[in-house]
Design a protein around this motif. Structure first.
Motif, PDB file in Angstrom:
ATOM      1  N   UNK A  23       0.704  -1.173  -0.178  1.00  0.00           N
ATOM      2  CA  UNK A  23       0.163  -0.109  -0.188  1.00  0.00           C
ATOM      3  C   UNK A  23       0.874   1.170   0.111  1.00  0.00           C
ATOM      4  N   UNK A  24       0.360   2.127  -0.857  1.00  0.00           N
ATOM      5  CA  UNK A  24       1.520   3.472  -0.906  1.00  0.00           C
ATOM      6  C   UNK A  24       0.403   4.506  -0.470  1.00  0.00           C
ATOM      7  N   UNK A  25       0.420   5.197   0.724  1.00  0.00           N
ATOM      8  CA  UNK A  25      -0.499   5.890   1.441  1.00  0.00           C
ATOM      9  C   UNK A  25      -0.295   7.432   1.255  1.00  0.00           C
ATOM     10  N   UNK A  26      -1.359   8.160   1.262  1.00  0.00           N
ATOM     11  CA  UNK A  26      -1.416   9.577   1.029  1.00  0.00           C
ATOM     12  C   UNK A  26      -0.528  10.297   2.111  1.00  0.00           C
ATOM     13  N   UNK A  27       0.300  11.282   1.643  1.00  0.00           N
ATOM     14  CA  UNK A  27       1.020  12.059   2.346  1.00  0.00           C
ATOM     15  C   UNK A  27       2.548  11.387   3.031  1.00  0.00           C
ATOM     16  N   UNK A  28       2.353  10.245   2.190  1.00  0.00           N
ATOM     17  CA  UNK A  28       3.897   9.245   2.407  1.00  0.00           C
ATOM     18  C   UNK A  28       4.580   9.019   1.288  1.00  0.00           C
ATOM     19  N   UNK A  56      -4.095 -11.234  -8.897  1.00  0.00           N
ATOM     20  CA  UNK A  56      -4.329 -10.286  -7.845  1.00  0.00           C
ATOM     21  C   UNK A  56      -5.165  -8.981  -8.310  1.00  0.00           C
ATOM     22  N   UNK A  57      -4.959  -7.891  -7.587  1.00  0.00           N
ATOM     23  CA  UNK A  57      -5.644  -6.920  -7.819  1.00  0.00           C
ATOM     24  C   UNK A  57      -4.974  -5.576  -7.372  1.00  0.00           C
ATOM     25  N   UNK A  58      -5.530  -4.424  -8.125  1.00  0.00           N
ATOM     26  CA  UNK A  58      -4.788  -2.970  -7.851  1.00  0.00           C
ATOM     27  C   UNK A  58      -5.940  -1.967  -7.746  1.00  0.00           C
ATOM     28  N   UNK A  59      -5.731  -1.235  -6.645  1.00  0.00           N
ATOM     29  CA  UNK A  59      -7.113  -0.307  -6.534  1.00  0.00           C
ATOM     30  C   UNK A  59      -6.518   1.120  -6.078  1.00  0.00           C
ATOM     31  N   UNK A  60      -6.850   1.961  -6.792  1.00  0.00           N
ATOM     32  CA  UNK A  60      -6.389   3.382  -6.692  1.00  0.00           C
ATOM     33  C   UNK A  60      -7.463   4.311  -6.152  1.00  0.00           C
ATOM     34  N   UNK A  61      -7.185   4.889  -4.950  1.00  0.00           N
ATOM     35  CA  UNK A  61      -8.209   5.466  -4.001  1.00  0.00           C
ATOM     36  C   UNK A  61      -9.447   4.687  -3.810  1.00  0.00           C
ATOM     37  N   UNK A  62      -9.173   3.213  -3.673  1.00  0.00           N
ATOM     38  CA  UNK A  62     -10.416   2.409  -3.331  1.00  0.00           C
ATOM     39  C   UNK A  62     -11.181   1.806  -4.793  1.00  0.00           C
ATOM     40  N   UNK A  63     -10.668   2.239  -5.936  1.00  0.00           N
ATOM     41  CA  UNK A  63     -11.335   2.075  -7.139  1.00  0.00           C
ATOM     42  C   UNK A  63     -10.567   1.095  -7.858  1.00  0.00           C
ATOM     43  N   UNK A  64     -10.999  -0.255  -8.527  1.00  0.00           N
ATOM     44  CA  UNK A  64     -10.187  -0.962  -9.011  1.00  0.00           C
ATOM     45  C   UNK A  64      -9.377  -0.319 -10.210  1.00  0.00           C
ATOM     46  N   UNK A 183       8.395  17.987   0.462  1.00  0.00           N
ATOM     47  CA  UNK A 183       7.648  19.397   0.893  1.00  0.00           C
ATOM     48  C   UNK A 183       6.206  19.296  -0.084  1.00  0.00           C
ATOM     49  N   UNK A 184       6.399  18.819  -1.383  1.00  0.00           N
ATOM     50  CA  UNK A 184       5.044  18.557  -2.097  1.00  0.00           C
ATOM     51  C   UNK A 184       4.243  17.460  -1.265  1.00  0.00           C
ATOM     52  N   UNK A 185       4.617  16.502  -0.734  1.00  0.00           N
ATOM     53  CA  UNK A 185       3.798  15.573  -0.195  1.00  0.00           C
ATOM     54  C   UNK A 185       3.031  16.077   0.927  1.00  0.00           C
ATOM     55  N   UNK A 186       3.657  16.876   1.642  1.00  0.00           N
ATOM     56  CA  UNK A 186       3.124  17.637   2.801  1.00  0.00           C
ATOM     57  C   UNK A 186       1.840  18.580   2.313  1.00  0.00           C
ATOM     58  N   UNK A 187       2.216  19.434   1.382  1.00  0.00           N
ATOM     59  CA  UNK A 187       1.440  20.552   1.019  1.00  0.00           C
ATOM     60  C   UNK A 187       0.315  20.148  -0.128  1.00  0.00           C
ATOM     61  N   UNK A 188       0.485  19.017  -0.500  1.00  0.00           N
ATOM     62  CA  UNK A 188      -0.627  18.636  -1.533  1.00  0.00           C
ATOM     63  C   UNK A 188      -0.949  17.381  -1.125  1.00  0.00           C
ATOM     64  N   UNK A 189      -0.635  16.752  -0.093  1.00  0.00           N
ATOM     65  CA  UNK A 189      -1.112  15.500   0.355  1.00  0.00           C
ATOM     66  C   UNK A 189      -1.086  14.418  -0.736  1.00  0.00           C
ATOM     67  N   UNK A 190      -0.041  14.379  -1.386  1.00  0.00           N
ATOM     68  CA  UNK A 190       0.316  13.613  -2.551  1.00  0.00           C
ATOM     69  C   UNK A 190       0.696  11.916  -1.992  1.00  0.00           C
ATOM     70  N   UNK A 191       0.672  11.284  -2.763  1.00  0.00           N
ATOM     71  CA  UNK A 191       1.044   9.706  -2.600  1.00  0.00           C
ATOM     72  C   UNK A 191       2.411   9.939  -3.535  1.00  0.00           C
ATOM     73  N   UNK A 192       3.609   9.590  -3.067  1.00  0.00           N
ATOM     74  CA  UNK A 192       4.497   9.253  -3.967  1.00  0.00           C
ATOM     75  C   UNK A 192       5.213   7.853  -3.940  1.00  0.00           C
ATOM     76  N   UNK A 193       5.319   7.481  -5.102  1.00  0.00           N
ATOM     77  CA  UNK A 193       6.025   6.074  -5.063  1.00  0.00           C
ATOM     78  C   UNK A 193       7.536   6.227  -5.623  1.00  0.00           C
TER      79      UNK A 193
END
Ligand SMILES: Nc1ncnc2c1ncn2[C@@H]1O[C@H](COP(=O)(O)OP(=O)(O)OP(=O)(O)O)[C@@H](O)[C@H]1O
Length: 259
Positions: A23-28, A56-64, A183-193
């Motif tokens: 899982x890659x989480x928002x803001x991390x 297997x499966x892949x979900x983006x923000x809870x959507x397949x 900084x972007x992670x925090x300001x835009x609440x991005x998920x970065x992988x």
């Protein structure tokens, strides 16, 4: 959030990813680490929909993933690939502007003032504003890398997926890029992988890491607990010395020479 569950991928008749879950989480920021050929790029290209998967499966923000239309995928995820190449020459501004297509309506969409503001902001953030009129083909590898990052930022995605983003960058720019992403992670609440070969950059900037070996997950979790000399020696097959950098006390590793 990006979630993969028991993902298996075959390519050219070979099993390349074997029941990978993460899982890659928002803001991390999640760092994907592993030796050459361990499956890092395949994983990134699969979760962004470029490669098919067999189980297997892949979900983006809870959507397949499969239920998202290409434009919706592009609005949610921006990808910086390892193999970006330039097949035609355009001014740098136009290359960055490609990131806005996911947000425009119609085949012959016209860029508006908001698009222009976003494009210029992305260029400013990546330090390429003074190159706006330059020909893309005339840029160095590191300069092109910053153009691709600006294009990804102009896409204004919820998630940024970066395959070796520090490739071609000098040391100061590598640090600047990772700090900018933090900084972007925090300001835009991005998920970065982020796929990284530099374990020390990963230790300094990634909140979480996923370690791959031969297409399998060896371990994953919070970076400072996961990265140990033993696990890295298992992953990379070479000896490491472990120490702590003095500012944040994060773990750092250097290879032990054998000759
Ligand atoms: N189309 C394909 N057919 C067969 N094997 C493939 C195909 N694409 C990739 N592979 C193999 O899958 C494995 C994983 O490749 P991948 O590019 O995902 O590794 P990686 O961890 O990103 O490597 P690197 O660090 O070298 O970039 C490699 O052994 C590669 O040769």
């Amino acid at each position: 959030m990006i979630a993969a569950n028991n993902l298996s991928v075959n390519r050219g008749g070979r099993l390349i990813l074997d029941q990978v879950s993460f899982q890659a989480k928002k803001g991390r920021m999640l760092g994907i680490l592993g030796a050459n050929g361990s499956g890092k790029t395949t994983l990134l290209k699969t979760v962004t929909g470029f490669y098919p998967y067999q189980a297997g499966s892949i979900e983006i923000d809870g959507k397949p993933l499969a239920t998202l239309k290409p434009k919706e995928r592009a609005q949610r995820m921006a990808v910086l690939s390892q193999d970006e190449h330039v097949s035609f020459d355009v001014p740098v501004y136009e290359a960055v502007a490609l990131g806005r297509y996911a947000h425009q309506q119609g085949l012959f969409a016209v860029k508006g003032k908001t698009d222009d503001d976003i494009i210029r902001k992305a260029m400013e953030e990546t330090g390429i504003s003074d190159m706006a009129e330059r020909s893309l083909l005339s840029l160095s590898g590191g300069e092109k890398q910053r153009v691709w990052l600006a294009r990804a930022l102009a896409q204004q995605p919820d998630s940024l997926l970066l395959d070796e983003p520090t490739n071609h960058l000098d040391l100061a720019r590598q640090v600047a890029l990772m700090e900018h992403l933090t900084k972007l992670l925090a300001s835009r609440q991005l998920t970065v992988v982020c796929i990284l070969h530099d374990i020390n950059l990963a230790s300094l900037y990634c909140d979480d890491v996923l370690l791959l070996k031969n297409g399998k997950v060896i371990c994953q979790g919070e970076t400072q607990s996961i990265l140990t000399r033993g696990v890295l020696e298992n992953i990379y097959g070479t000896a490491f010395h472990e120490w702590k950098e003095p500012v944040k006390g994060r773990k750092q590793f250097s290879v032990v020479t054998r000759v």
